[in-house]
Design a protein around this motif. Structure first.
Motif, mmCIF file in Angstrom:
data_model
loop_
_atom_site.group_PDB
_atom_site.id
_atom_site.type_symbol
_atom_site.label_atom_id
_atom_site.label_comp_id
_atom_site.label_asym_id
_atom_site.label_seq_id
_atom_site.Cartn_x
_atom_site.Cartn_y
_atom_site.Cartn_z
ATOM 1 N N GLY A 146 0.861 -1.382 -0.152
ATOM 2 C CA GLY A 146 0.066 0.236 0.291
ATOM 3 C C GLY A 146 0.756 1.223 0.172
ATOM 4 O O GLY A 146 1.880 1.271 -0.782
ATOM 5 N N ALA A 147 0.677 2.179 0.741
ATOM 6 C CA ALA A 147 1.245 3.541 1.032
ATOM 7 C C ALA A 147 2.842 3.100 1.772
ATOM 8 O O ALA A 147 2.845 4.016 2.610
ATOM 9 N N ASP A 148 3.288 2.013 1.619
ATOM 10 C CA ASP A 148 4.345 1.688 2.520
ATOM 11 C C ASP A 148 5.720 1.592 1.463
ATOM 12 O O ASP A 148 6.610 0.883 1.953
ATOM 13 N N SER B 285 17.486 15.179 -5.720
ATOM 14 C CA SER B 285 16.499 14.166 -5.922
ATOM 15 C C SER B 285 15.525 13.415 -4.808
ATOM 16 O O SER B 285 16.086 13.469 -3.701
ATOM 17 N N SER B 286 14.227 13.034 -5.375
ATOM 18 C CA SER B 286 13.464 12.394 -4.459
ATOM 19 C C SER B 286 13.229 11.166 -5.152
ATOM 20 O O SER B 286 12.649 11.207 -6.146
ATOM 21 N N LEU B 287 13.699 10.165 -4.443
ATOM 22 C CA LEU B 287 13.546 8.758 -5.305
ATOM 23 C C LEU B 287 12.241 8.109 -4.589
ATOM 24 O O LEU B 287 12.114 8.284 -3.174
ATOM 25 N N ASN B 288 11.400 7.337 -4.987
ATOM 26 C CA ASN B 288 10.513 6.443 -4.729
ATOM 27 C C ASN B 288 10.178 5.330 -5.553
ATOM 28 O O ASN B 288 10.507 5.273 -7.004
ATOM 29 N N ASN B 289 9.641 4.137 -5.092
ATOM 30 C CA ASN B 289 9.280 3.063 -5.931
ATOM 31 C C ASN B 289 7.848 2.658 -5.380
ATOM 32 O O ASN B 289 7.681 1.684 -4.530
ATOM 33 N N MET B 290 6.713 3.108 -5.759
ATOM 34 C CA MET B 290 5.402 2.940 -5.510
ATOM 35 C C MET B 290 4.906 1.702 -5.799
ATOM 36 O O MET B 290 4.138 0.981 -5.092
ATOM 37 N N MET B 291 5.474 1.091 -6.912
ATOM 38 C CA MET B 291 5.071 -0.391 -7.308
ATOM 39 C C MET B 291 6.231 -1.207 -6.999
ATOM 40 O O MET B 291 6.650 -2.215 -7.470
ATOM 41 N N TYR B 292 6.908 -1.213 -5.913
ATOM 42 C CA TYR B 292 8.041 -2.042 -5.497
ATOM 43 C C TYR B 292 7.566 -3.516 -5.285
ATOM 44 O O TYR B 292 8.605 -4.240 -5.290
ATOM 45 N N LEU B 293 6.558 -3.861 -5.194
ATOM 46 C CA LEU B 293 6.180 -5.179 -5.024
ATOM 47 C C LEU B 293 5.690 -5.795 -6.435
ATOM 48 O O LEU B 293 5.450 -7.092 -6.481
ATOM 49 N N GLN B 294 5.746 -5.094 -7.533
ATOM 50 C CA GLN B 294 5.267 -5.480 -8.709
ATOM 51 C C GLN B 294 6.667 -5.710 -9.634
ATOM 52 O O GLN B 294 7.362 -5.029 -9.505
#
Length: 167
Positions: A99-101, A123-132
């Protein structure tokens, strides 16, 4: 061992050494790591996480030319998942729900070539789809979900020809 085999092995070792010697360098610092949103509370665990990030940045830096130095200051880390305390263990349990984690990281960087800054930014890094999708890192890797996020940032920022020509 045959002489020809030894010569091939020696040549391979020399090429590997030359490749390592011609790699760029990376310096990583962490600004107030004890205040990061989501890095382990225990000093030993926190040190291990930061060491693993530093080593990963160093591995990526080997893709840079020898005359380049990348300086990174990490200002925030939020690892994938959420920590849930365990009663019978010194280690907490990290639960990944998708989810939002998702993992995030904030950093500042500057890329120097021959002592002159040729690129810099925040830079602002993120990986919203980290489980996909497919994750190239093994199941037991401490930063299995964070490393692909860092890899993507590095590739987009430093190895895309269009990016480097703009800076």
């Amino acid at each position: 061992m045959k002489r020809q085999t030894r010569l091939w092995i020696a040549a391979a070792l020399m090429l590997a050494a030359a490749g390592a010697a011609s790699a760029g360098t990376v310096n990583v610092t962490y600004k107030d790591p004890d205040k990061f949103i989501d890095v382990p509370f225990w000093d030993q665990d926190r040190t291990e996480v930061l060491k693993e990030f530093s080593e990963h940045f160093a591995r990526l830096g080997k893709q840079l030319p020898a005359n380049q130095q990348l300086n990174i200051t990490v200002t925030e880390i939020d690892l994938a998942g959420r920590v849930e305390p365990r009663r019978n263990s010194m280690r907490d349990l990290r639960v990944l729900r998708g989810g939002a984690d998702w993992p995030t990281m904030q950093l500042n960087y500057s890329l120097e070539q021959d002592g002159k800054v040729i690129a810099s930014g925040n830079s602002s890094l993120n990986n919203m789809m980290y489980l996909q999708g497919i994750n190239p890192y093994r199941e037991g890797d401490l930063l299995r979900y964070e490393k692909p996020m860092v890899d993507k940032w590095f590739k987009e920022t430093f190895t895309a020809p269009a990016q480097l020509s703009k800076k």
